[in-house]
Structures are given as structure tokens and as C-alpha cells.
Design an enzyme around this catalytic site. Structure first.
Site, PDB file in Angstrom:
ATOM      1  CB  CYS A   2      37.917  21.567  70.773  1.00 43.18           C
ATOM      2  SG  CYS A   2      37.717  22.965  69.677  1.00 43.18           S
ATOM      3  NE  ARG A  27      40.055  16.045  71.368  1.00 45.88           N
ATOM      4  CZ  ARG A  27      39.418  15.031  70.825  1.00 45.88           C
ATOM      5  NH1 ARG A  27      39.993  13.852  70.780  1.00 45.88           N
ATOM      6  NH2 ARG A  27      38.211  15.172  70.346  1.00 45.88           N
ATOM      7  CD1 TRP A  74      42.564  23.078  64.724  1.00 51.43           C
ATOM      8  CD2 TRP A  74      40.410  23.020  64.107  1.00 51.43           C
ATOM      9  NE1 TRP A  74      42.521  23.028  63.351  1.00 51.43           N
ATOM     10  CE2 TRP A  74      41.220  22.994  62.943  1.00 51.43           C
ATOM     11  CE3 TRP A  74      39.033  23.002  63.963  1.00 51.43           C
ATOM     12  CZ2 TRP A  74      40.693  22.928  61.665  1.00 51.43           C
ATOM     13  CZ3 TRP A  74      38.498  22.950  62.670  1.00 51.43           C
ATOM     14  CH2 TRP A  74      39.323  22.909  61.545  1.00 51.43           C
ATOM     15  CG  ASN A  99      35.291  18.521  70.684  1.00 48.02           C
ATOM     16  OD1 ASN A  99      35.384  19.050  69.583  1.00 48.02           O
ATOM     17  ND2 ASN A  99      35.672  17.283  70.912  1.00 48.02           N
ATOM     18  N   GLY A 100      32.937  20.749  69.252  1.00 50.72           N
ATOM     19  CA  GLY A 100      31.899  20.490  68.251  1.00 50.72           C
ATOM     20  C   GLY A 100      31.405  21.782  67.640  1.00 50.72           C
ATOM     21  CD  GLU A 482      50.147   9.347  54.278  1.00 51.80           C
ATOM     22  OE1 GLU A 482      49.113   9.848  53.821  1.00 51.80           O
ATOM     23  OE2 GLU A 482      50.501   9.508  55.457  1.00 51.80           O
ATOM     24  CE  LYS A 486      51.671  12.420  57.259  1.00 52.35           C
ATOM     25  NZ  LYS A 486      50.630  11.426  57.139  1.00 52.35           N
ATOM     26  CD  GLU A 489      49.435  16.072  58.187  1.00 47.24           C
ATOM     27  OE1 GLU A 489      50.073  15.111  57.686  1.00 47.24           O
ATOM     28  OE2 GLU A 489      48.440  15.901  58.900  1.00 47.24           O
ATOM     29  CG  HIS A 505      48.424  12.280  30.111  1.00 46.70           C
ATOM     30  ND1 HIS A 505      48.198  12.140  28.757  1.00 46.70           N
ATOM     31  CD2 HIS A 505      48.769  11.044  30.562  1.00 46.70           C
ATOM     32  CE1 HIS A 505      48.366  10.866  28.414  1.00 46.70           C
ATOM     33  NE2 HIS A 505      48.725  10.187  29.495  1.00 46.70           N
ATOM     34  CE  LYS A 604      46.963  11.625  65.430  1.00 41.12           C
ATOM     35  NZ  LYS A 604      47.817  11.338  64.263  1.00 41.12           N
TER      36      LYS A 604
HETATM   37  C1  AGP Z   1      47.206  12.768  58.465  1.00 42.94           C
HETATM   38  O1  AGP Z   1      48.533  13.030  58.660  1.00 42.94           O
HETATM   39  C2  AGP Z   1      46.241  13.717  58.901  1.00 42.94           C
HETATM   40  N1  AGP Z   1      46.592  14.495  59.974  1.00 42.94           N
HETATM   41  C3  AGP Z   1      44.797  13.568  58.501  1.00 42.94           C
HETATM   42  O2  AGP Z   1      44.753  13.545  57.108  1.00 42.94           O
HETATM   43  C4  AGP Z   1      44.037  12.358  59.037  1.00 42.94           C
HETATM   44  O3  AGP Z   1      44.520  11.179  58.475  1.00 42.94           O
HETATM   45  C5  AGP Z   1      42.539  12.529  58.754  1.00 42.94           C
HETATM   46  O4  AGP Z   1      42.066  13.665  59.407  1.00 42.94           O
HETATM   47  C6  AGP Z   1      41.722  11.323  59.153  1.00 42.94           C
HETATM   48  O5  AGP Z   1      41.820  11.057  60.512  1.00 42.94           O
HETATM   49  P1  AGP Z   1      41.365   9.676  61.128  1.00 42.94           P
HETATM   50  O6  AGP Z   1      42.257   8.624  60.571  1.00 42.94           O
HETATM   51  O7  AGP Z   1      41.523   9.853  62.611  1.00 42.94           O
HETATM   52  O8  AGP Z   1      39.948   9.452  60.735  1.00 42.94           O
END
Ligand code: AGP
Length: 609
Positions: A2, A27, A74, A99-100, A482, A486, A489, A505, A604
């Protein structure tokens, strides 16, 4: 998670708020809205979808005003709909953006319904609007009404509030969610992030927990929640507007991938001498403090957590310091045992991730004798809550990262953690070698970026796939994790990562000609083992895509496509091998036509638990 922006000015603030929302869209992008006070009337416009949908509505029906609040959402409480979009209003008199999460909203709602308020949304935020309105009846002062209302709230919030009765005054307050005050000439602003306000000011006050600010065009006053005045410094932001724009790239993510050679150079500069790694670069007392460290706990979320997992290999193998890495959302609920002289390290791009912040606060609140030696934040956002609340700070210096998928923040976190490993290594000669390796990072990552075209072609083979497996061993296992994150996501393709030795396994059962298997194979101690694991995949008809050192002895052939990577030193391999996986995810997403920078359901900065 948000985005909030608000303004009180002598000019029409509608375009300022709209531009602010565009810059905050990372956001949250489920819906957006704006409320402006104009001639004693509160005008509200809301739209489902991106900020552009709101812009289209406002273009069709402009709503000028010199005072206003705006929001990009969001969704947490209540589905994605116009009714649930902010601002929320009460009696066409008060408008609130939030926001929150308000945890006690249900009991407050019940009380307000009994008092005669009609609710139109399913959100937790609407209670705040009605609560403030209820206190406005007893008090002519909007700030006082906000103070009384927030005294009843449990949870996390950044709030910005306007009332049609007070056409110049905006009141904003924070507790658990970020908020900055922008200082202009004849105008003042509030926002979740400085980036929202860069087109109108470079001067900011970073509000602290419990601060309440009242802005008018000519004044701002900060108090605590009891009304006692507070002085906070006005700081000039070093951020340029261009740093928050795409600069000719099709997507922020691609721009941010390409910024990595420079970002990584910025990360190490000033932290290396000719043959050493300078602990003093993270604080004057850092050297003495780090010399006492006997154990490390790293806590983070998502991509940042993956950086921590790589660091465990480095810290244990190189500095010989036991290291535990944990998801922030789990850490504080399991009553962890803290070893003697343990350093608590948080990793975060945003510095506002609620789970990570809560973990830091938990760690700091442990009783004396059971707690940590010190806390260190590795973070990309200056003046964020995480940096302000930690004893030591190592900035990643990646610059603004706007794409929801983290790229340069991750590789610069890795480099910070490599620097930290060096700072903790008692062997001066090893530190000297590491410093020399780190200086090669710009060249190594630039060479990897030259594979971009080849990876774009490769990506075409993934467009019609539903699943993918990623493999790595040693420090490359978290890099495989990672890579999988990616791909999930931004391309919405189901992807999982395994330590290559673990395949037999269980997950090997998934392998057939429809399951692409992506492996990272630098020339290191694990290479021969990885090759055997790749054989296991080939033998079952699996289709392999391997990013391998050009000298690894792996060649393209039936069932296996090899992309030759430049040779990089062992220590730099996790950073260098991240880049092709970022590019692969990016090109698959582009080929599939997904929203690369703002993938569905995500935001984000995750400022709710
Ligand atoms: C990564 O591509 C993400 N969008 C997400 O996993 C992110 O790394 C996570 O929310 C942590 O965010 P931060 O590094 O701002 O704490």
C-alpha cells in the site's frame, strides 16, 4: 505494501498525488483512489486496477483541490473492489488512507455500528475514518481527533487524514509502517516513500514511530501522540529522479539487472584497502565488536533469506563462525536459543518488511544475558526502520529497486555478506585474497550480461511449460532457490529448487521430457558431484539447461543445453551465477506476456505480517 501520498499546497495537488501514486505503485496495485478537498466539499475518486485506471477516471472528470490524500492498495482485509479501495470516508466529511493492518477493527466496528455509523466496505481501514469522525464532533481539531482515534488502534499503520471542515490541514501519523514528510516552499507533503515526492521536493523528515504531523501549505508541526512537540531534522535526499525511472529500458527489472556491475562496485568501494577488508567502514566501533563475535544468526524473508543461506556457507567455511539462517516469519515464534557472543543480522532491501522488523525487535527485547551481542542490518534503504533500529548498518548501495522481483538488491546483499565474512576472518592473508577477488566483480558480472541474447532464445523453450526444477550444490543451492523464486514470481511457472544431491531422494520421480531442469555448475569443489547428478536427470529423459563454467567439461548435446559462463573465482560464483537466472526469469515472463514489474498478487515492500 500500500502506498500513501498526501499534500497541502497553494496549487492544485491532483497531478502531484497522481504522479506520487505512479511512483508508489510498486507497493501495491490492486486498486487506487484519491480524495480532494475543494470548496468545503470532499471529492473522492476510486478505481480497481492500476493507477492508470484512476488517472483515466480523473481525466474524464477532473477533481482539482489544494488538499488531498491518495492511495494505491495491496488488499489485506476485503477483496479487490472499488468499495474496498482507499480513501475511506465518514459522513462525506473525513477521508483516510491507510497502510498496515488494524488488528482490533472488528470490536471497533461493532461499537461504531451501535453508534449509528453505516459501513460500506469490508476493510479494517473504514473503522479509522468513522472513529476520527466520531471524535471530530467533540473536538474542532482534526489532529486531536486523530490522536484520540489512534490511541484505540492495535496493529500497524501509517495514516493520512483530511477533513472537509479544514481545507488546509492534513494530519498523518505512523506506527509500524513507514511515512516521510516532504518539505516544499508553500507546500508540504507526506508519503510512504521519498520516491513518491522527488518531483516536488528533495527535503524530507523521516517520521519515527508514534510521530504525528500536521501539515498546511506553510507549516508543519510534529508531536507525539499526547501532543508534545518533537523536533526532527530535515534531510536532503541524495536520490535523483532518474534513479527511479526506467531510463530507456522496457522494464525496471531489466534496468536493475543491468545496473548490477555498477551497483556491486558501489557496494565494495570504501570498504576495501589495498589488501584488506575494512570493518571500520561499517562503524567506528565495528572492528572491536566483530572481534568478539562467536556465532551469527541471520534472519530475513524471500530473496533476502536466500542471500543469508549463501552467507552461511561463506561464514562457516571461510571465517569458521557457526551461522544459523532463518525465515523472519518463523524466527520469533519458536523461542530460539541465542549462543554466547552471537551477532544478529537482518537482511532486507526495503528495511520495512514487517516480519524482519518484528524479528529484530524481538531479538533486541530478549532479557539481558539471553540476548545478542549486537544487531547488524544489511539494507538498501537509508533511513528505513531497520537501519534506524540496528546497532550496526551495512548499506547495500544498490540504489532504488522498483521492480517487485528483487535483483540488484540480492546480489549487493551477497557482496555485503562476503565483505562481512572477510571482516570476521582472523586470517589477514585470506582477507587480502578476498579483497582482490571482490575487485573483479564488475568485470565478471558484465561478462555474464553478454549472455543476455542467448538466454532470451533459451527462454522461448519455457513458454509452454508448467513446471521447472532448479539444481545447485553448496552455495549454489540457495542460488538455485533464488532462480526458482524469480521464475515463479514473474512468469507464474511453478518452480522448485533442490540441492542436486537430494534429487534421487524423491524429486527425480518428477523428471520426464516435459520437466525442464536448470542447473548452475561453476568450476568448484562440487562440480564432479553435480555432473553425476545431471547424469541422473539425463538417464531419465529429463531436459537439462546448464549454466556452467566454460572449462567445466560440460557440452551441449542430446537432452542438454549448456550455456558457457565466464570463469569466476569460487567466492564470486554465487553472485555471477545469479545473473543468468534473473535473465531467464525475465525473458520467460516477457515471452509469456506477464506483468514483469508488478506481478499479480505481490507487492514490493511487505509491511504487514
Ligand atoms: C523477491 O523477489 C521478493 N519480491 C521478496 O521475496 C522479497 O525479497 C521479500 O519480501 C523480502 O523483502 P525485503 O528484502 O525488502 O525485506
Amino acid at each position: 505494501m500500500c502506498g500513501i501520498v498526501g499534500a497541502s499546497a497553494q496549487r492544485n495537488v491532483e497531478p502531484i498525488l497522481l504522479e506520487g501514486l505512479r511512483r508508489l505503485e510498486y507497493r501495491g496495485y490492486d486498486s487506487a483512489g484519491m480524495a480532494l478537498v475543494n470548496g468545503g466539499v470532499l471529492d473522492r475518486t476510486r478505481a480497481v486496477g492500476k493507477v492508470q485506471a484512476l488517472a483515466d477516471k480523473l481525466e474524464a472528470e477532473p477533481r482539482p483541490g489544494t488538499l488531498g490524500v491518495a492511495h494505491t492498495r495491496w488488499a489485506t482485509h476485503g477483496g479487490v473492489s472499488e468499495i474496498n479501495a482507499h480513501p475511506h470516508t465518514s459522513a462525506d466529511r473525513v477521508a483516510v488512507v491507510h497502510n498496515g493492518i488494524i488488528e482490533n477493527f472488528e470490536s471497533l466496528k461493532q461499537r461504531l455500528i451501535e453508534a449509528g455509523y453505516a459501513f460500506t466496505s469490508q476493510t479494517d481501514t473504514e473503522v479509522v475514518a468513522h472513529l476520527i469522525e466520531s471524535y471530530l464532533d467533540d473536538s474542532a481539531d482534526l489532529a486531536e481527533a486523530v490522536r484520540r482515534a489512534v490511541a484505540e488502534l492495535h496493529g500497524a499503520y501509517a495514516l493520512a487524514v483530511v477533513s472537509r471542515d479544514d481545507p488546509q490541514t492534513l494530519v498523518a501519523t505512523r506506527s509500524g509502517s513507514p511515512l516521510v514528510l516532504g518539505v516544499g516552499i508553500g507546500e508540504h507533503f507526506v508519503a510512504s516513500d521519498v520516491a513518491a515526492l522527488l518531483p516536488v521536493t528533495r527535503n524530507f523528515v523521516y517520521l519515527e514511530e508514534g510521530d504525528l504531523v500536521v501539515i498546511t501549505p506553510d507549516t508543519f508541526a510534529i508531536t507525539d501522540l499526547h501532543g508534545a512537540p518533537i523536533e526532527r531534522p530535515v534531510k536532503e535526499s541524495g536520490l535523483s529522479i532518474s534513479a527511479t525511472e526506467k531510463g530507456g529500458y522496457r522494464h525496471f527489472m531489466l534496468k536493475e539487472i543491468y545496473e548490477q556491475p555498477q551497483a556491486l562496485t558501489d557496494t565494495w568501494q570504501g570498504r576495501l584497502s589495498v589488501d584488506d577488508i575494512l570493518a571500520s567502514s561499517i562503524g567506528t566501533d565495528a572492528e572491536a565488536l566483530l572481534s568478539q563475535v562467536e556465532a551469527i544468526h541471520i534472519v530475513a524473508c524471500g530473496t533476502s533469506y536466500h542471500a543469508g543461506l549463501v552467507a552461511r556457507y561463506w561464514l562457516e567455511a571461510m571465517a569458521r563462525i557457526p551461522c544459523n539462517v532463518e525465515l523472519a516469519s518463523e524466527y520469533r515464534y519458536r523461542n530460539p536459543v541465542v549462543p554466547k557472543n552471537c551477532l544478529f543480522v537482518t537482511l532486507s532491501q526495503s528495511g520495512e518488511t514487517a516480519d524482519t522488523l518484528a524479528a529484530l525487535r524481538y531479538a533486541k527485547d530478549l532479557p539481558q544475558g539471553q540476548g545478542y551481542l549486537a544487531t547488524l542490518a544489511v539494507c538498501n534503504k537509508p533511513e528505513s526502520s531497520l537501519t534506524r533500529e540496528s546497532d550496526l548498518v551495512m548499506m547495500t548501495r544498490a540504489g532504488p529497486e522498483i521492480g517487485v522481483a528483487s535483483t540488484k538488491a540480492f546480489t549487493t546483499q551477497l557482496l555485503c555478506l562476503l565483505l562481512l565474512t572477510g571482516m570476521l576472518d582472523r586470517d589477514a592473508q585470506k582477507r587480502g585474497h578476498l579483497a582482490a577477488d571482490i575487485r573483479k566483480i564488475h568485470t565478471a558480472v558484465s561478462q555474464v550480461l553478454e549472455l543476455d541474447d542467448a538466454i532470451r532464445h533459451l527462454a522461448e523453450e519455457f513458454v509452454d511449460k508448467q513446471h521447472a526444477l532448479f539444481l545447485g550444490r553448496g552455495p549454489m543451492y540457495p542460488i538455485a532457490m533464488e532462480g526458482a523464486l524469480k521464475l515463479k514470481e514473474i512468469s507464474y511457472l511453478h518452480a522448485e529448487a533442490y540441492a542436486a544431491g537430494e534429487l534421487k531422494h524423491g524429486p527425480l520421480a518428477l523428471v520426464d521430457e516435459n520437466m525442464p531442469v536448470i542447473a548452475v555448475a561453476p568450476k568448484n569443489d562440487w562440480l564432479e558431484k553435480v555432473k553425476s547428478n545431471l547424469q541422473e536427470v539425463s538417464a531419465r529423459g529429463g531436459k537439462l539447461y546448464v549454466f556452467a563454467d566454460a572449462d567445466a567439461g560440460l557440452n551441449t548435446g542430446p537432452g542438454m543445453t549448456v550455456l558457457d559462463m565466464p570463469h569466476v573465482d569460487d567466492t564470486l560464483a554465487p553472485i555471477a551465477y545469479t545473473v543468468p537466472l534473473q535473465l531467464l526469469a525475465y525473458h520467460v515472463a516477457v515471452a509469456k506476456g506477464t506483468d514483469v514489474d508488478q506481478p499479480r498478487n505481490l507487492a514490493k515492500s511487505v509491511t504487514v505480517e
